[in-house]
Design a protein around this motif. Structure first.
Motif, PDB file in Angstrom:
ATOM      1  N   TRP A  97       0.763  -1.239   0.000  1.00  0.00           N
ATOM      2  CA  TRP A  97       0.000   0.000   0.000  1.00  0.00           C
ATOM      3  C   TRP A  97       0.796   1.293   0.000  1.00  0.00           C
ATOM      4  CZ3 TRP A  97      -4.571  -1.230  -1.434  1.00  0.00           C
ATOM      5  CH2 TRP A  97      -5.123  -2.461  -1.051  1.00  0.00           C
ATOM      6  N   LYS A  98       2.011   1.302   0.498  1.00  0.00           N
ATOM      7  CA  LYS A  98       2.726   2.570   0.694  1.00  0.00           C
ATOM      8  C   LYS A  98       2.935   3.346  -0.597  1.00  0.00           C
ATOM      9  CE  LYS A  98       4.815   1.636   5.076  1.00  0.00           C
ATOM     10  NZ  LYS A  98       5.500   0.482   5.566  1.00  0.00           N
ATOM     11  N   VAL A  99       3.401   2.676  -1.649  1.00  0.00           N
ATOM     12  CA  VAL A  99       3.621   3.374  -2.914  1.00  0.00           C
ATOM     13  C   VAL A  99       2.286   3.870  -3.466  1.00  0.00           C
ATOM     14  CG1 VAL A  99       4.420   3.102  -5.295  1.00  0.00           C
ATOM     15  CG2 VAL A  99       5.775   2.170  -3.421  1.00  0.00           C
ATOM     16  N   TYR A 100       1.236   3.095  -3.307  1.00  0.00           N
ATOM     17  CA  TYR A 100      -0.108   3.472  -3.749  1.00  0.00           C
ATOM     18  C   TYR A 100      -0.562   4.743  -3.015  1.00  0.00           C
ATOM     19  CZ  TYR A 100      -4.878   2.206  -5.447  1.00  0.00           C
ATOM     20  OH  TYR A 100      -6.103   2.160  -6.065  1.00  0.00           O
ATOM     21  N   ILE A 101      -0.369   4.788  -1.707  1.00  0.00           N
ATOM     22  CA  ILE A 101      -0.757   5.947  -0.906  1.00  0.00           C
ATOM     23  C   ILE A 101       0.070   7.166  -1.308  1.00  0.00           C
ATOM     24  CG2 ILE A 101      -0.756   6.930   1.434  1.00  0.00           C
ATOM     25  CD1 ILE A 101      -1.355   3.994   2.421  1.00  0.00           C
ATOM     26  N   ILE A 102       1.371   6.984  -1.454  1.00  0.00           N
ATOM     27  CA  ILE A 102       2.248   8.089  -1.844  1.00  0.00           C
ATOM     28  C   ILE A 102       1.831   8.634  -3.210  1.00  0.00           C
ATOM     29  CG2 ILE A 102       4.610   8.701  -2.516  1.00  0.00           C
ATOM     30  CD1 ILE A 102       5.509   6.667  -0.293  1.00  0.00           C
ATOM     31  N   GLY A 103       1.584   7.736  -4.159  1.00  0.00           N
ATOM     32  CA  GLY A 103       1.150   8.161  -5.490  1.00  0.00           C
ATOM     33  C   GLY A 103      -0.166   8.903  -5.449  1.00  0.00           C
ATOM     34  N   THR A 104      -1.092   8.439  -4.630  1.00  0.00           N
ATOM     35  CA  THR A 104      -2.395   9.092  -4.494  1.00  0.00           C
ATOM     36  C   THR A 104      -2.231  10.508  -3.952  1.00  0.00           C
ATOM     37  OG1 THR A 104      -3.488   6.970  -4.157  1.00  0.00           O
ATOM     38  CG2 THR A 104      -4.678   8.919  -3.415  1.00  0.00           C
ATOM     39  N   LEU A 105      -1.400  10.668  -2.930  1.00  0.00           N
ATOM     40  CA  LEU A 105      -1.169  11.996  -2.366  1.00  0.00           C
ATOM     41  C   LEU A 105      -0.347  12.871  -3.317  1.00  0.00           C
ATOM     42  CD1 LEU A 105      -0.512  11.034   1.355  1.00  0.00           C
ATOM     43  CD2 LEU A 105      -2.489  12.265   0.450  1.00  0.00           C
ATOM     44  N   LEU A 106       0.533  12.253  -4.061  1.00  0.00           N
ATOM     45  CA  LEU A 106       1.355  13.000  -5.018  1.00  0.00           C
ATOM     46  C   LEU A 106       0.482  13.647  -6.077  1.00  0.00           C
ATOM     47  CD1 LEU A 106       4.237  13.700  -5.997  1.00  0.00           C
ATOM     48  CD2 LEU A 106       4.198  11.581  -7.289  1.00  0.00           C
ATOM     49  N   TYR A 107      -0.461  12.892  -6.613  1.00  0.00           N
ATOM     50  CA  TYR A 107      -1.296  13.401  -7.695  1.00  0.00           C
ATOM     51  C   TYR A 107      -2.611  14.001  -7.222  1.00  0.00           C
ATOM     52  CZ  TYR A 107       2.238  11.048 -10.332  1.00  0.00           C
ATOM     53  OH  TYR A 107       3.458  10.648 -10.825  1.00  0.00           O
ATOM     54  N   GLY A 108      -3.026  13.665  -5.986  1.00  0.00           N
ATOM     55  CA  GLY A 108      -4.290  14.183  -5.465  1.00  0.00           C
ATOM     56  C   GLY A 108      -4.130  15.352  -4.520  1.00  0.00           C
ATOM     57  N   GLY A 109      -2.898  15.582  -4.055  1.00  0.00           N
ATOM     58  CA  GLY A 109      -2.669  16.669  -3.099  1.00  0.00           C
ATOM     59  C   GLY A 109      -3.167  16.306  -1.715  1.00  0.00           C
ATOM     60  N   LYS A 110      -3.401  17.317  -0.909  1.00  0.00           N
ATOM     61  CA  LYS A 110      -3.857  17.132   0.474  1.00  0.00           C
ATOM     62  C   LYS A 110      -5.198  16.408   0.467  1.00  0.00           C
ATOM     63  CE  LYS A 110      -3.294  20.685   3.092  1.00  0.00           C
ATOM     64  NZ  LYS A 110      -3.448  21.983   3.801  1.00  0.00           N
ATOM     65  N   MET A 111      -5.317  15.371   1.308  1.00  0.00           N
ATOM     66  CA  MET A 111      -6.556  14.593   1.351  1.00  0.00           C
ATOM     67  C   MET A 111      -6.932  14.242   2.780  1.00  0.00           C
ATOM     68  SD  MET A 111      -5.934  11.952  -1.788  1.00  0.00           S
ATOM     69  CE  MET A 111      -7.591  11.781  -2.382  1.00  0.00           C
ATOM     70  N   ARG A 112      -8.226  14.136   2.994  1.00  0.00           N
ATOM     71  CA  ARG A 112      -8.730  13.669   4.280  1.00  0.00           C
ATOM     72  C   ARG A 112      -8.691  12.137   4.307  1.00  0.00           C
ATOM     73  NH1 ARG A 112     -14.216  16.952   4.099  1.00  0.00           N
ATOM     74  NH2 ARG A 112     -14.373  15.343   2.525  1.00  0.00           N
ATOM     75  N   TYR A 113      -8.781  11.592   5.505  1.00  0.00           N
ATOM     76  CA  TYR A 113      -8.694  10.146   5.701  1.00  0.00           C
ATOM     77  C   TYR A 113      -9.700   9.392   4.839  1.00  0.00           C
ATOM     78  CZ  TYR A 113      -8.502   5.651   8.043  1.00  0.00           C
ATOM     79  OH  TYR A 113      -8.368   4.311   8.305  1.00  0.00           O
ATOM     80  N   ASP A 121     -11.254  10.344   2.192  1.00  0.00           N
ATOM     81  CA  ASP A 121     -10.943  10.492   0.765  1.00  0.00           C
ATOM     82  C   ASP A 121      -9.870   9.476   0.358  1.00  0.00           C
ATOM     83  OD1 ASP A 121     -12.743  12.605   0.536  1.00  0.00           O
ATOM     84  OD2 ASP A 121     -11.211  14.103   1.014  1.00  0.00           O
ATOM     85  N   LEU A 122      -8.879   9.297   1.210  1.00  0.00           N
ATOM     86  CA  LEU A 122      -7.841   8.287   0.939  1.00  0.00           C
ATOM     87  C   LEU A 122      -8.443   6.890   0.920  1.00  0.00           C
ATOM     88  CD1 LEU A 122      -4.792   9.622   2.968  1.00  0.00           C
ATOM     89  CD2 LEU A 122      -4.812   9.062   0.538  1.00  0.00           C
ATOM     90  N   MET A 123      -9.365   6.623   1.839  1.00  0.00           N
ATOM     91  CA  MET A 123     -10.027   5.311   1.872  1.00  0.00           C
ATOM     92  C   MET A 123     -10.718   5.023   0.536  1.00  0.00           C
ATOM     93  SD  MET A 123      -9.880   3.294   4.529  1.00  0.00           S
ATOM     94  CE  MET A 123     -11.249   2.263   4.123  1.00  0.00           C
ATOM     95  N   ARG A 124     -11.360   6.020  -0.011  1.00  0.00           N
ATOM     96  CA  ARG A 124     -12.057   5.845  -1.299  1.00  0.00           C
ATOM     97  C   ARG A 124     -11.073   5.687  -2.456  1.00  0.00           C
ATOM     98  NH1 ARG A 124     -15.875   9.013   1.266  1.00  0.00           N
ATOM     99  NH2 ARG A 124     -14.866  10.995   0.831  1.00  0.00           N
ATOM    100  N   GLU A 125      -9.983   6.425  -2.424  1.00  0.00           N
ATOM    101  CA  GLU A 125      -9.021   6.424  -3.533  1.00  0.00           C
ATOM    102  C   GLU A 125      -8.136   5.181  -3.558  1.00  0.00           C
ATOM    103  OE1 GLU A 125      -8.669   8.476  -6.149  1.00  0.00           O
ATOM    104  OE2 GLU A 125     -10.406   9.605  -5.471  1.00  0.00           O
ATOM    105  N   VAL A 126      -7.739   4.697  -2.387  1.00  0.00           N
ATOM    106  CA  VAL A 126      -6.841   3.541  -2.308  1.00  0.00           C
ATOM    107  C   VAL A 126      -7.728   2.296  -2.239  1.00  0.00           C
ATOM    108  CG1 VAL A 126      -4.929   2.466  -1.071  1.00  0.00           C
ATOM    109  CG2 VAL A 126      -5.094   4.961  -1.176  1.00  0.00           C
ATOM    110  N   GLU A 127      -8.124   1.831  -3.399  1.00  0.00           N
ATOM    111  CA  GLU A 127      -9.068   0.718  -3.526  1.00  0.00           C
ATOM    112  C   GLU A 127      -8.566  -0.553  -2.854  1.00  0.00           C
ATOM    113  OE1 GLU A 127     -10.904  -0.583  -7.320  1.00  0.00           O
ATOM    114  OE2 GLU A 127     -10.699   1.557  -7.804  1.00  0.00           O
ATOM    115  N   GLY A 128      -9.422  -1.107  -1.996  1.00  0.00           N
ATOM    116  CA  GLY A 128      -9.115  -2.401  -1.396  1.00  0.00           C
ATOM    117  C   GLY A 128      -8.452  -2.347  -0.034  1.00  0.00           C
ATOM    118  N   ILE A 129      -7.999  -1.184   0.388  1.00  0.00           N
ATOM    119  CA  ILE A 129      -7.320  -1.095   1.689  1.00  0.00           C
ATOM    120  C   ILE A 129      -8.372  -1.007   2.803  1.00  0.00           C
ATOM    121  CG2 ILE A 129      -7.098   1.437   1.759  1.00  0.00           C
ATOM    122  CD1 ILE A 129      -4.233   0.950   2.906  1.00  0.00           C
TER     123      ILE A 129
END
Length: 124
Positions: A31-47, A49-57
Motif C-alpha cells: 500500500w505505501k507506494v499506492y498511498i504516496i502516489g495518491t497523495l502525489l497526484y491528489g494533493g492534500k486529502m482527508r482520511y 478520501d484516501l479510503m475511497r481512492e486507495v481501492e481495497g485497503i
C-alpha cells in the motif's frame, strides 16, 4: 588464481545495498507506494478520501501505513479544528522527492504490461 573480493563485499556495493534496503524498508508492502502516489497526484486529502481512492485497503491498514509514512517523514498529518475534527494528510517536501521514483515505477509497469501481455490496458 587471484584472490578477488566478491562484488557484493566491495565498499561501494555495500553502500548501495544498504541504500536499497533502506528504500525497500520504507516503501515495503502493498500500500505505501499506492498511498504516496495518491497523495502525489491528489494533493492534500482527508482520511475518508484516501479510503475511497486507495481501492481495497482496510481502515486499520490505512491507519498503520499512514502512521509509518508519517514516522518516516514522508507525509504530514494535520488536525483541523472543525466539528467534527478533520484530519488531513499530504506529502512532505521530502516525500515529494519520490515523484521521479513513482513516475518510473508507473512507466515500467506500463511497459511491462504492454510487453508481456501485449496490452495497453492499465486496468486489471
Amino acid at each position: 588464481m587471484k584472490d578477488k573480493t566478491p562484488l557484493n563485499k566491495s565498499s561501494q556495493c555495500q553502500t548501495r545495498i544498504v541504500a536499497i534496503k533502506d528504500t525497500m524498508s520504507l516503501l515495503s508492502g502493498k500500500w505505501k507506494v499506492y498511498i504516496i502516489g495518491t497523495l502525489l497526484y491528489g494533493g492534500k486529502m482527508r482520511y475518508m478520501d484516501l479510503m475511497r481512492e486507495v481501492e481495497g485497503i482496510g481502515t486499520k491498514m490505512l491507519s498503520k501505513e499512514l502512521q509509518d509514512l508519517e514516522a518516516n517523514h514522508l507525509i504530514s498529518r494535520t488536525v483541523v479544528n472543525t466539528k467534527p475534527i478533520t484530519v488531513e494528510y499530504e506529502l512532505t517536501e521530502y516525500g515529494k522527492t519520490l515523484e521521479p521514483v513513482i513516475n518510473e515505477i508507473m512507466a515500467w509497469g506500463q511497459h511491462y504490461r504492454k510487453t508481456v501481455f501485449n496490452s495497453d490496458n492499465t486496468q486489471e
